[in-house]
Design a protein around this motif. Structure first.
Motif, PDB file in Angstrom:
ATOM      1  N   ALA A 235      -9.148  13.427   4.320  1.00 55.94           N
ATOM      2  CA  ALA A 235      -8.974  14.668   5.090  1.00 55.94           C
ATOM      3  C   ALA A 235      -7.557  15.217   4.999  1.00 55.94           C
ATOM      4  CB  ALA A 235      -9.350  14.433   6.553  1.00 55.94           C
ATOM      5  N   VAL A 236      -6.556  14.342   4.982  1.00 51.81           N
ATOM      6  CA  VAL A 236      -5.163  14.800   4.920  1.00 51.81           C
ATOM      7  C   VAL A 236      -4.905  15.518   3.603  1.00 51.81           C
ATOM      8  CG1 VAL A 236      -2.754  14.061   4.855  1.00 51.81           C
ATOM      9  CG2 VAL A 236      -4.321  13.037   6.508  1.00 51.81           C
ATOM     10  N   GLU A 237      -5.341  14.907   2.514  1.00 54.88           N
ATOM     11  CA  GLU A 237      -5.117  15.489   1.188  1.00 54.88           C
ATOM     12  C   GLU A 237      -5.849  16.813   1.031  1.00 54.88           C
ATOM     13  OE1 GLU A 237      -5.927  12.335   1.771  1.00 54.88           O
ATOM     14  OE2 GLU A 237      -4.062  11.343   1.188  1.00 54.88           O
ATOM     15  N   HIS A 238      -7.086  16.854   1.499  1.00 56.40           N
ATOM     16  CA  HIS A 238      -7.846  18.096   1.328  1.00 56.40           C
ATOM     17  C   HIS A 238      -7.275  19.219   2.185  1.00 56.40           C
ATOM     18  CE1 HIS A 238     -11.406  20.857   1.399  1.00 56.40           C
ATOM     19  NE2 HIS A 238     -11.256  20.619   0.108  1.00 56.40           N
ATOM     20  N   ALA A 239      -6.834  18.895   3.389  1.00 58.58           N
ATOM     21  CA  ALA A 239      -6.213  19.907   4.251  1.00 58.58           C
ATOM     22  C   ALA A 239      -4.969  20.486   3.598  1.00 58.58           C
ATOM     23  CB  ALA A 239      -5.877  19.306   5.614  1.00 58.58           C
ATOM     24  N   LYS A 240      -4.175  19.615   2.954  1.00 60.96           N
ATOM     25  CA  LYS A 240      -2.974  20.094   2.258  1.00 60.96           C
ATOM     26  C   LYS A 240      -3.365  20.984   1.082  1.00 60.96           C
ATOM     27  CE  LYS A 240       0.203  16.317   3.386  1.00 60.96           C
ATOM     28  NZ  LYS A 240       0.919  15.133   2.851  1.00 60.96           N
ATOM     29  N   LYS A 241      -4.344  20.560   0.324  1.00 61.84           N
ATOM     30  CA  LYS A 241      -4.788  21.339  -0.832  1.00 61.84           C
ATOM     31  C   LYS A 241      -5.262  22.720  -0.409  1.00 61.84           C
ATOM     32  CE  LYS A 241      -8.062  21.330  -4.659  1.00 61.84           C
ATOM     33  NZ  LYS A 241      -9.160  20.618  -5.351  1.00 61.84           N
ATOM     34  N   GLN A 242      -5.935  22.776   0.715  1.00 63.30           N
ATOM     35  CA  GLN A 242      -6.454  24.045   1.236  1.00 63.30           C
ATOM     36  C   GLN A 242      -5.375  24.876   1.928  1.00 63.30           C
ATOM     37  OE1 GLN A 242      -9.505  24.513  -0.286  1.00 63.30           O
ATOM     38  NE2 GLN A 242     -10.432  25.098   1.664  1.00 63.30           N
ATOM     39  N   ASN A 243      -4.216  24.257   2.217  1.00 61.09           N
ATOM     40  CA  ASN A 243      -3.179  24.876   3.049  1.00 61.09           C
ATOM     41  C   ASN A 243      -3.797  25.347   4.363  1.00 61.09           C
ATOM     42  OD1 ASN A 243      -0.580  25.814   3.744  1.00 61.09           O
ATOM     43  ND2 ASN A 243      -1.080  27.880   3.045  1.00 61.09           N
ATOM     44  N   VAL A 244      -4.657  24.493   4.918  1.00 61.40           N
ATOM     45  CA  VAL A 244      -5.467  24.909   6.054  1.00 61.40           C
ATOM     46  C   VAL A 244      -4.623  25.239   7.282  1.00 61.40           C
ATOM     47  CG1 VAL A 244      -6.007  22.609   6.989  1.00 61.40           C
ATOM     48  CG2 VAL A 244      -7.659  24.452   7.205  1.00 61.40           C
ATOM     49  N   VAL A 245      -3.571  24.457   7.533  1.00 65.00           N
ATOM     50  CA  VAL A 245      -2.743  24.733   8.711  1.00 65.00           C
ATOM     51  C   VAL A 245      -2.019  26.070   8.552  1.00 65.00           C
ATOM     52  CG1 VAL A 245      -0.776  23.947  10.088  1.00 65.00           C
ATOM     53  CG2 VAL A 245      -2.488  22.299   9.309  1.00 65.00           C
ATOM     54  N   GLY A 246      -1.401  26.279   7.407  1.00 69.33           N
ATOM     55  CA  GLY A 246      -0.694  27.544   7.168  1.00 69.33           C
ATOM     56  C   GLY A 246      -1.619  28.742   7.181  1.00 69.33           C
ATOM     57  N   ASN A 247      -2.796  28.588   6.608  1.00 71.43           N
ATOM     58  CA  ASN A 247      -3.741  29.704   6.560  1.00 71.43           C
ATOM     59  C   ASN A 247      -4.284  30.040   7.942  1.00 71.43           C
ATOM     60  OD1 ASN A 247      -3.448  30.107   3.818  1.00 71.43           O
ATOM     61  ND2 ASN A 247      -5.136  28.748   3.279  1.00 71.43           N
ATOM     62  N   ILE A 248      -4.627  29.018   8.714  1.00 72.92           N
ATOM     63  CA  ILE A 248      -5.118  29.286  10.066  1.00 72.92           C
ATOM     64  C   ILE A 248      -4.020  29.898  10.925  1.00 72.92           C
ATOM     65  CG2 ILE A 248      -5.963  28.208  12.199  1.00 72.92           C
ATOM     66  CD1 ILE A 248      -7.528  26.244  10.429  1.00 72.92           C
ATOM     67  N   LYS A 249      -2.801  29.427  10.760  1.00 77.47           N
ATOM     68  CA  LYS A 249      -1.676  30.016  11.507  1.00 77.47           C
ATOM     69  C   LYS A 249      -1.543  31.502  11.190  1.00 77.47           C
ATOM     70  CE  LYS A 249       3.264  29.507  12.373  1.00 77.47           C
ATOM     71  NZ  LYS A 249       4.501  28.746  12.069  1.00 77.47           N
ATOM     72  N   ALA A 250      -1.670  31.860   9.911  1.00 77.77           N
ATOM     73  CA  ALA A 250      -1.561  33.268   9.515  1.00 77.77           C
ATOM     74  C   ALA A 250      -2.682  34.106  10.131  1.00 77.77           C
ATOM     75  CB  ALA A 250      -1.597  33.380   7.992  1.00 77.77           C
TER      76      ALA A 250
END
Length: 199
Positions: free
Chosen positions: A31-46
């Protein structure tokens, strides 16, 4: 697809430390690696920042386990795994929202102990009270919590939009299965750029 800001809400599903941050209980799941690959935190923040800017309500849905996993460990395998790992326990770092995407003043915070953000919560009541017709769904566990929320949202009569790069799970294979098979004809797929530019 242009969003009507008066009839749209943003849902952020299970964006908690144990689910996608190094050092969390599910770190070894991929999950950590995939979240980074997706830039999920940055994208959701935007997406969340733009939503607040234009007046779209933001809902944070957190999975919370009581100490000792009371009432959860004897259910389906997914819930037993949560109980056995001692993850997302109320009051712990693991259950806390991810840094940078914490709830802000004016946001809604809803707790659950199910996969769907709708089951056993006030979400539907609050959305209807706000006159919401479209929900933008973001968050983690695309093939589980996110997918269940999208399906329930459609069943409840909402237009469902899923952020393809504002969601993540344990691998690209599971992400593709959720987006391109399980949620066909359930949700409209849009990228973060497309969502933000249409708010």
């Amino acid at each position: 697809m242009k969003f009507d800001t008066n009839k749209t809400a943003l849902l952020i599903i299970d964006l908690q430390n144990d689910n996608l941050i190094k050092g969390g209980k599910f770190e070894n799941s991929g999950a950590v690696e995939h979240a980074k690959k997706q830039n999920v935190v940055g994208n959701i923040k935007a997406i969340a920042e733009k939503a607040r800017e234009v007046g779209i309500p933001v809902f944070h849905n957190h999975f919370v386990v009581e100490k000792g996993a009371k009432g959860i460990g004897n259910r389906a395998p997914i819930f037993r795994a949560i109980a056995e790992t001692g993850s997302i326990v109320r009051g712990t770092w693991g259950a806390a929202p991810v840094e940078g995407v914490e709830p802000k003043e004016g946001d809604f915070v809803i707790e659950k102990s199910t996969m769907s953000a709708f089951n056993g919560t006030q979400l539907d009541t609050l959305l209807r009270g706000l006159g919401i017709e479209t929900i933008i769904v973001t968050g983690v566990w695309t093939n589980m919590a996110v997918e269940h929320t999208c399906r329930d949202g459609a069943d409840h009569g909402y237009n469902v939009v899923i952020a393809t790069d504002g969601t993540s799970t344990i691998s690209e294979e599971w992400q593709e299965a959720a987006l391109n098979y399980a949620m066909n004809n359930i949700a409209t797929k849009m990228t973060t750029v497309e969502i933000v530019s249409n708010m």
